[in-house]
Design a protein around this motif. Structure first.
Motif, PDB file in Angstrom:
ATOM      1  N   GLU A  25    -103.960   1.234 -85.711  1.00 53.50           N
ATOM      2  CA  GLU A  25    -103.155   1.488 -86.899  1.00 53.50           C
ATOM      3  C   GLU A  25    -102.931   0.214 -87.698  1.00 53.50           C
ATOM      4  OE1 GLU A  25     -98.543   2.634 -87.553  1.00 53.50           O
ATOM      5  OE2 GLU A  25     -99.741   4.168 -86.534  1.00 53.50           O
ATOM      6  N   GLU A  26    -102.623  -0.858 -86.990  1.00 50.83           N
ATOM      7  CA  GLU A  26    -102.404  -2.126 -87.672  1.00 50.83           C
ATOM      8  C   GLU A  26    -103.682  -2.623 -88.327  1.00 50.83           C
ATOM      9  OE1 GLU A  26    -101.240  -6.403 -85.996  1.00 50.83           O
ATOM     10  OE2 GLU A  26     -99.649  -4.917 -85.784  1.00 50.83           O
ATOM     11  N   GLN A  27    -104.823  -2.403 -87.661  1.00 51.29           N
ATOM     12  CA  GLN A  27    -106.089  -2.828 -88.232  1.00 51.29           C
ATOM     13  C   GLN A  27    -106.421  -2.045 -89.499  1.00 51.29           C
ATOM     14  OE1 GLN A  27    -108.014  -5.518 -87.005  1.00 51.29           O
ATOM     15  NE2 GLN A  27    -108.741  -5.231 -89.119  1.00 51.29           N
ATOM     16  N   THR A  28    -106.060  -0.756 -89.498  1.00 50.63           N
ATOM     17  CA  THR A  28    -106.276   0.042 -90.704  1.00 50.63           C
ATOM     18  C   THR A  28    -105.484  -0.521 -91.872  1.00 50.63           C
ATOM     19  OG1 THR A  28    -106.689   2.054 -89.419  1.00 50.63           O
ATOM     20  CG2 THR A  28    -106.058   2.347 -91.728  1.00 50.63           C
ATOM     21  N   ASN A  29    -104.220  -0.899 -91.629  1.00 55.37           N
ATOM     22  CA  ASN A  29    -103.407  -1.512 -92.684  1.00 55.37           C
ATOM     23  C   ASN A  29    -104.102  -2.750 -93.250  1.00 55.37           C
ATOM     24  OD1 ASN A  29    -101.482   0.402 -91.975  1.00 55.37           O
ATOM     25  ND2 ASN A  29    -100.175  -1.042 -90.882  1.00 55.37           N
ATOM     26  N   ILE A  30    -104.575  -3.604 -92.355  1.00 59.59           N
ATOM     27  CA  ILE A  30    -105.224  -4.844 -92.772  1.00 59.59           C
ATOM     28  C   ILE A  30    -106.481  -4.557 -93.573  1.00 59.59           C
ATOM     29  CG2 ILE A  30    -106.416  -6.913 -91.925  1.00 59.59           C
ATOM     30  CD1 ILE A  30    -104.450  -6.847 -89.520  1.00 59.59           C
ATOM     31  N   ASP A  31    -107.292  -3.605 -93.092  1.00 60.99           N
ATOM     32  CA  ASP A  31    -108.561  -3.304 -93.749  1.00 60.99           C
ATOM     33  C   ASP A  31    -108.356  -2.706 -95.134  1.00 60.99           C
ATOM     34  OD1 ASP A  31    -109.906  -4.253 -91.567  1.00 60.99           O
ATOM     35  OD2 ASP A  31    -110.399  -2.282 -90.743  1.00 60.99           O
ATOM     36  N   VAL A  32    -107.414  -1.750 -95.243  1.00 57.95           N
ATOM     37  CA  VAL A  32    -107.176  -1.122 -96.544  1.00 57.95           C
ATOM     38  C   VAL A  32    -106.741  -2.174 -97.563  1.00 57.95           C
ATOM     39  CG1 VAL A  32    -105.652   0.452 -97.812  1.00 57.95           C
ATOM     40  CG2 VAL A  32    -106.690   1.183 -95.664  1.00 57.95           C
ATOM     41  N   TYR A  33    -105.848  -3.049 -97.178  1.00 58.66           N
ATOM     42  CA  TYR A  33    -105.376  -4.078 -98.109  1.00 58.66           C
ATOM     43  C   TYR A  33    -106.503  -5.025 -98.502  1.00 58.66           C
ATOM     44  CZ  TYR A  33    -102.372  -7.611-100.202  1.00 58.66           C
ATOM     45  OH  TYR A  33    -101.780  -8.486-101.082  1.00 58.66           O
ATOM     46  N   ALA A  34    -107.299  -5.460 -97.523  1.00 56.74           N
ATOM     47  CA  ALA A  34    -108.382  -6.393 -97.809  1.00 56.74           C
ATOM     48  C   ALA A  34    -109.412  -5.779 -98.756  1.00 56.74           C
ATOM     49  CB  ALA A  34    -109.056  -6.815 -96.501  1.00 56.74           C
ATOM     50  N   ARG A  35    -109.638  -4.492 -98.629  1.00 55.35           N
ATOM     51  CA  ARG A  35    -110.645  -3.820 -99.448  1.00 55.35           C
ATOM     52  C   ARG A  35    -110.172  -3.521-100.856  1.00 55.35           C
ATOM     53  NH1 ARG A  35    -111.869   0.664 -94.807  1.00 55.35           N
ATOM     54  NH2 ARG A  35    -113.313  -0.544 -93.523  1.00 55.35           N
ATOM     55  N   THR A  36    -108.875  -3.361-101.056  1.00 53.86           N
ATOM     56  CA  THR A  36    -108.380  -2.791-102.311  1.00 53.86           C
ATOM     57  C   THR A  36    -107.499  -3.708-103.148  1.00 53.86           C
ATOM     58  OG1 THR A  36    -106.443  -1.816-101.209  1.00 53.86           O
ATOM     59  CG2 THR A  36    -108.449  -0.475-101.301  1.00 53.86           C
TER      60      THR A  36
END
Length: 346
Positions: A36-47
């Motif tokens: 879940e935490e990795q998803t937060n990081i990935d979404v922010y980095a991508r967008t």
């Protein structure tokens, strides 16, 4: 009361390798403790690079980049009749945005950025039909016009398919308007538009205009079917300690994003004045929203008056022209109402 290319696929297009926007996220950079935490990081980095901050005489807000050439979606209430908007990119660079279309009833505006040194990363729309209550939701924006690039997380709490609104518990504040509400793939679920806050409450419920509505607005604007609307004019002038105003909501009135009718009134106020504004009716459920001279919402109320009528009691923070929205709490309600304003001190 709410007061403010259908594409499916991977999110790879969000990240540009190297250059102005920096290198893509790689696996060895991961520091998350769980998925879940990795998803937060990935979404922010991508967008995050596809979210901009806006400032104009009408106020502050956020914007969502929808194409690499600088097309930006935002909220109509952020633009509010302005044709040139100062835009700050995620890397801090400032450019100008030209307003090319607005739709007050949908609370959407389309800008075209000028003088971009290089193409921007852009976000895709998520199909509205795929959105489900309970799925993850991510909001990125510039709350209060001071904290650009802020990420908040939550879920889709409710879907109103009649009004094309998405409700979320991801924290949304003034200044987030026009920024994206995203899914776990980084696609646009909606364009953040408003926060509902009950009288005396600190928190609120966030709402976003559904992606399909935003996509259709963009298509119509680029086809020339929608242009710039004139700024909403105040319906009259309300005077403190003057005669009350009697008016009526009809189907010809302006609508807020949830579809409810409203009329706007101007009031001249002085800093330090203690004021009381009452809206009463036997035909509708009154609701009041007060904006300061800079266009920022400073008070709203549903039923603090007698018999579930609306009342705002407030000490004015500055001298100038205030705007009052008289509104019906229930979507589609028409009927007569009465407004009166008075001061509690000289």
């Amino acid at each position: 009361m709410i007061h403010h290319t259908k594409t499916i696929g991977t999110i790879a297009l969000f990240g540009l390798s190297g250059g102005l926007w920096g290198p893509p996220v790689v696996a060895q950079d991961r520091v998350a403790q769980d998925r879940e935490e990795q998803t937060n990081i990935d979404v922010y980095a991508r967008t995050n690079a596809a979210v901009v901050s806006l400032r104009s005489p009408a106020g502050v807000g956020s914007g969502t980049v929808i194409d690499g050439e600088g097309g930006v979606l935002t909220s109509a209430h952020v633009v509010r009749g302005q044709t040139r908007i100062e835009v700050t990119l995620a890397n801090g660079q400032r450019v100008w945005g030209r307003a090319i279309a607005t739709n007050r009833s949908a609370d959407l505006a389309l800008l075209q950025l000028e003088g971009l040194p290089t193409p921007l990363p852009a976000l895709e729309f998520a199909p509205f039909a795929e959105v489900r209550v309970g799925q993850r939701a991510f909001a990125i924006g510039n709350p209060f016009g001071r904290f650009a690039g802020t990420l908040t997380t939550g879920i889709v709490s409710r879907i109103d398919r009649q009004q094309n609104l998405i409700q979320t518990d991801a924290a949304i504040a003034p200044g987030n308007s026009g920024g994206p509400l995203l899914d776990s793939q980084g696609r646009i679920l909606g364009i953040n538009t408003a926060v509902f806050t009950g009288a005396g409450q600190q928190g609120g419920i966030g709402f976003a205009i559904a992606a399909d509505t935003a996509r259709q607005f963009v298509i119509a604007a680029r086809a020339g079917r929608i242009g710039l609307e004139a700024a909403a004019e105040a319906g009259g002038r309300l005077v403190f300690n003057g005669a009350p105003i009697t008016s009526q909501f009809t189907f010809a009135d302006n609508r807020l994003p949830d579809g409810s009718f409203f009329q706007a009134f101007r009031l001249e106020g002085r800093q330090g004045q203690r004021i009381v504004i009452d809206m009463t009716s036997e035909e509708i459920d009154p609701y009041l929203v007060l904006f300061d001279p800079q266009g920022q919402k400073i008070a709203e109320d549903d039923n603090s008056g007698t018999s579930d009528n609306a009342r705002i009691v407030l000490t004015l923070p500055s001298t100038g022209t205030y705007t009052l929205y008289a509104n019906s709490y229930t979507v589609g309600d028409t009927g007569r109402f009465r407004l009166q304003a008075r001061t509690a001190n000289p």
